[in-house]
Scaffold this motif. Structure first.
Motif, PDB file in Angstrom:
ATOM      1  N   LEU A 103       0.828  -1.218   0.000  1.00 25.54           N
ATOM      2  CA  LEU A 103       0.000   0.000   0.000  1.00 25.54           C
ATOM      3  C   LEU A 103       0.861   1.266   0.000  1.00 25.54           C
ATOM      4  N   ILE A 104       1.876   1.283   0.855  1.00 27.25           N
ATOM      5  CA  ILE A 104       2.709   2.498   0.922  1.00 27.25           C
ATOM      6  C   ILE A 104       3.514   2.680  -0.375  1.00 27.25           C
ATOM      7  N   PRO A 105       4.191   1.630  -0.853  1.00 21.50           N
ATOM      8  CA  PRO A 105       4.901   1.826  -2.136  1.00 21.50           C
ATOM      9  C   PRO A 105       3.957   2.211  -3.275  1.00 21.50           C
ATOM     10  N   GLY A 106       2.765   1.602  -3.286  1.00 16.47           N
ATOM     11  CA  GLY A 106       1.788   1.933  -4.339  1.00 16.47           C
ATOM     12  C   GLY A 106       1.393   3.395  -4.294  1.00 16.47           C
ATOM     13  N   MET A 107       1.047   3.881  -3.085  1.00 19.78           N
ATOM     14  CA  MET A 107       0.625   5.280  -2.959  1.00 19.78           C
ATOM     15  C   MET A 107       1.810   6.227  -3.126  1.00 19.78           C
ATOM     16  N   ASP A 108       3.001   5.792  -2.758  1.00 13.97           N
ATOM     17  CA  ASP A 108       4.191   6.632  -2.987  1.00 13.97           C
ATOM     18  C   ASP A 108       4.376   6.875  -4.485  1.00 13.97           C
ATOM     19  N   GLU A 109       4.177   5.804  -5.242  1.00 11.32           N
ATOM     20  CA  GLU A 109       4.332   5.930  -6.691  1.00 11.32           C
ATOM     21  C   GLU A 109       3.238   6.833  -7.276  1.00 11.32           C
ATOM     22  N   VAL A 110       2.024   6.726  -6.708  1.00 11.55           N
ATOM     23  CA  VAL A 110       0.937   7.613  -7.140  1.00 11.55           C
ATOM     24  C   VAL A 110       1.365   9.071  -6.904  1.00 11.55           C
ATOM     25  N   GLY A 111       1.919   9.326  -5.715  1.00 10.18           N
ATOM     26  CA  GLY A 111       2.388  10.678  -5.382  1.00 10.18           C
ATOM     27  C   GLY A 111       3.447  11.152  -6.364  1.00 10.18           C
ATOM     28  N   ARG A 112       4.374  10.251  -6.703  1.00  8.52           N
ATOM     29  CA  ARG A 112       5.450  10.629  -7.638  1.00  8.52           C
ATOM     30  C   ARG A 112       4.862  10.962  -9.009  1.00  8.52           C
ATOM     31  N   ARG A 113       3.906  10.128  -9.452  1.00  7.45           N
ATOM     32  CA  ARG A 113       3.325  10.369 -10.783  1.00  7.45           C
ATOM     33  C   ARG A 113       2.510  11.665 -10.801  1.00  7.45           C
ATOM     34  N   PHE A 114       1.851  11.955  -9.664  1.00  7.34           N
ATOM     35  CA  PHE A 114       1.073  13.198  -9.575  1.00  7.34           C
ATOM     36  C   PHE A 114       2.023  14.396  -9.651  1.00  7.34           C
ATOM     37  N   LYS A 115       3.102  14.281  -8.920  1.00  6.09           N
ATOM     38  CA  LYS A 115       4.088  15.361  -8.887  1.00  6.09           C
ATOM     39  C   LYS A 115       4.696  15.573 -10.282  1.00  6.09           C
ATOM     40  N   GLY A 116       4.903  14.459 -10.981  1.00  8.89           N
ATOM     41  CA  GLY A 116       5.511  14.546 -12.306  1.00  8.89           C
ATOM     42  C   GLY A 116       4.535  14.912 -13.405  1.00  8.89           C
ATOM     43  N   GLY A 117       3.260  15.084 -13.058  1.00 12.51           N
ATOM     44  CA  GLY A 117       2.271  15.499 -14.053  1.00 12.51           C
ATOM     45  C   GLY A 117       1.695  14.341 -14.860  1.00 12.51           C
ATOM     46  N   GLU A 118       2.120  13.105 -14.533  1.00 15.15           N
ATOM     47  CA  GLU A 118       1.620  11.941 -15.271  1.00 15.15           C
ATOM     48  C   GLU A 118       0.218  11.563 -14.786  1.00 15.15           C
ATOM     49  N   TYR A 119      -0.021  11.765 -13.487  1.00 16.42           N
ATOM     50  CA  TYR A 119      -1.334  11.511 -12.899  1.00 16.42           C
ATOM     51  C   TYR A 119      -2.002  12.841 -12.567  1.00 16.42           C
ATOM     52  N   HIS A 120      -3.333  12.848 -12.688  1.00 18.19           N
ATOM     53  CA  HIS A 120      -4.103  14.008 -12.264  1.00 18.19           C
ATOM     54  C   HIS A 120      -5.067  13.566 -11.173  1.00 18.19           C
ATOM     55  N   LEU A 121      -5.896  14.505 -10.721  1.00 17.16           N
ATOM     56  CA  LEU A 121      -6.756  14.215  -9.567  1.00 17.16           C
ATOM     57  C   LEU A 121      -7.587  12.932  -9.710  1.00 17.16           C
ATOM     58  N   PRO A 122      -8.229  12.661 -10.858  1.00 18.66           N
ATOM     59  CA  PRO A 122      -9.047  11.434 -10.937  1.00 18.66           C
ATOM     60  C   PRO A 122      -8.231  10.157 -10.668  1.00 18.66           C
ATOM     61  N   GLU A 123      -7.005  10.085 -11.206  1.00 18.16           N
ATOM     62  CA  GLU A 123      -6.183   8.895 -10.979  1.00 18.16           C
ATOM     63  C   GLU A 123      -5.817   8.774  -9.492  1.00 18.16           C
ATOM     64  N   VAL A 124      -5.551   9.942  -8.871  1.00 18.38           N
ATOM     65  CA  VAL A 124      -5.208   9.908  -7.449  1.00 18.38           C
ATOM     66  C   VAL A 124      -6.409   9.426  -6.637  1.00 18.38           C
ATOM     67  N   LEU A 125      -7.594   9.925  -7.003  1.00 14.86           N
ATOM     68  CA  LEU A 125      -8.809   9.537  -6.266  1.00 14.86           C
ATOM     69  C   LEU A 125      -9.081   8.041  -6.386  1.00 14.86           C
ATOM     70  N   ILE A 126      -8.958   7.487  -7.589  1.00  9.33           N
ATOM     71  CA  ILE A 126      -9.282   6.058  -7.718  1.00  9.33           C
ATOM     72  C   ILE A 126      -8.191   5.187  -7.096  1.00  9.33           C
ATOM     73  N   ALA A 127      -6.957   5.679  -7.101  1.00  5.98           N
ATOM     74  CA  ALA A 127      -5.890   4.933  -6.414  1.00  5.98           C
ATOM     75  C   ALA A 127      -6.155   4.923  -4.910  1.00  5.98           C
ATOM     76  N   ALA A 128      -6.551   6.072  -4.380  1.00  7.11           N
ATOM     77  CA  ALA A 128      -6.832   6.163  -2.941  1.00  7.11           C
ATOM     78  C   ALA A 128      -8.008   5.254  -2.572  1.00  7.11           C
ATOM     79  N   ARG A 129      -8.986   5.150  -3.469  1.00  4.87           N
ATOM     80  CA  ARG A 129     -10.133   4.268  -3.209  1.00  4.87           C
ATOM     81  C   ARG A 129      -9.661   2.799  -3.157  1.00  4.87           C
TER      82      ARG A 129
END
Ligand code: B1M
Length: 214
Positions: free
Chosen positions: A40-66
């Motif tokens: 869970l932590i590595p998965g969400m860490d990667e989500v954070g990295r992708r969000f920071k890098g502009g690869e992920y946006h809010l919808p991807e973050v929301l569904i990952a968090a779900r």
């Protein structure tokens, strides 16, 4: 079972797969802590990295968090004292007068995914309620969210109430939400401000000195 598979389900927002994987893994006696630390932590860490890098946006973050939450709900009740303390107890809420909670919930979920123990007080939370929750000696961080300019003064009031209760030496205060900025944060003498949920996780870790994210 392959923890990496769960990390990928989180990363790709597969909440059904994540829940199913977790139920099966726990039945096969995979350790709850291993699921959190190894997936869970590595998965969400990667989500954070992708969000920071502009690869992920809010919808991807929301569904990952779900997806993370779908797994965490089976794991959390099984965590015992033997698994060791969380990296810190966080109290979070939307301040009094404000009912917006989508962003606050996202911050809350991502903090949980990062290993914090989160007490979510909900919305319309009075300064007194924040103080009461912060009086628990395990509380290390208080997170105040608001989306309304009209309720920004309640953030300041809550910080003052924590000061008046002489709780500030033992904990940090983080603020956030659309109308909040660094100038406001400095004015009210909060410890930090984050623009979004991944940034809030990074700031929480740095405020509490629990390691840096890359
Ligand atoms: Co309201 N609303 N709303 N609303 N609403 C806004 C915020 C508004 C900007 C819309 C507008 O006029 N353009 C405006 C505020 C204007 C202002 O004050 N400057 C507004 C208003 C005026 C109101 C009402 C007063 C409307 C009315 O009744 N006349 C009313 C207030 C009710 C109340 O709270 N007392 C109201 C009501 C509602 C709904 C109930 C209908 C609904 C809320 C549903 C809910 O939350 N359960 C709602 C919504 C959905 C919005 C908008 C459309 C979307 C907010 C949202 O969820 N964004 C919003 C307009 C907009 O933003 N486009 C608007 C998505 C969310 C993921 O982002 O919340 O910004 P956000 O969270 C981010 C960051 O801000 C940050 O991380 C999050 C995730 O990345 N963050 C933190 C948030 N908290 C953080 C804490 C941290 C760190 C980061 O550390 C502690």
């Amino acid at each position: 079972m392959d923890l990496d598979a769960l990390a990928k389900m989180v990363l790709h927002g597969d909440h059904i797969g994540a829940e199913q994987w977790t139920v099966e893994a726990l039945a096969e006696t995979v350790e709850p802590k291993a699921i959190i630390d190894g997936a869970l932590i590595p998965g969400m860490d990667e989500v954070g990295r992708r969000f920071k890098g502009g690869e992920y946006h809010l919808p991807e973050v929301l569904i990952a968090a779900r997806a993370m939450k779908a797994s965490l709900k089976h794991v959390r009740p099984l965590l015992s004292e033997a698994d060791g303390p969380s990296i810190g107890r966080v109290v979070i809420g939307t301040v009094q007068g404000d009912l917006h909670d989508i962003g606050k919930n996202l911050v809350s979920m991502m903090l949980e995914g990062a290993g914090f123990e989160v007490l979510d007080l909900g919305v319309d939370v009075s300064p007194e309620a924040f103080v009461e929750a912060a009086e628990d000696e395990d509380t290390r961080l208080v997170c105040l969210s608001t989306l309304l300019t009209t309720t920004m003064p309640k953030i300041a009031e809550t910080v003052k109430a924590l000061d008046a209760a002489e709780l500030r030496s033992g904990l940090k205060v983080m603020v956030g939400g659309a109308p909040v900025d660094q100038v406001f944060t400095d004015q009210i003498k909060a410890d930090g401000y984050a623009t979004d949920a991944p940034a809030a996780v990074e700031l929480a870790k740095s405020l509490l000195g629990v390691g840096e994210t890359s």
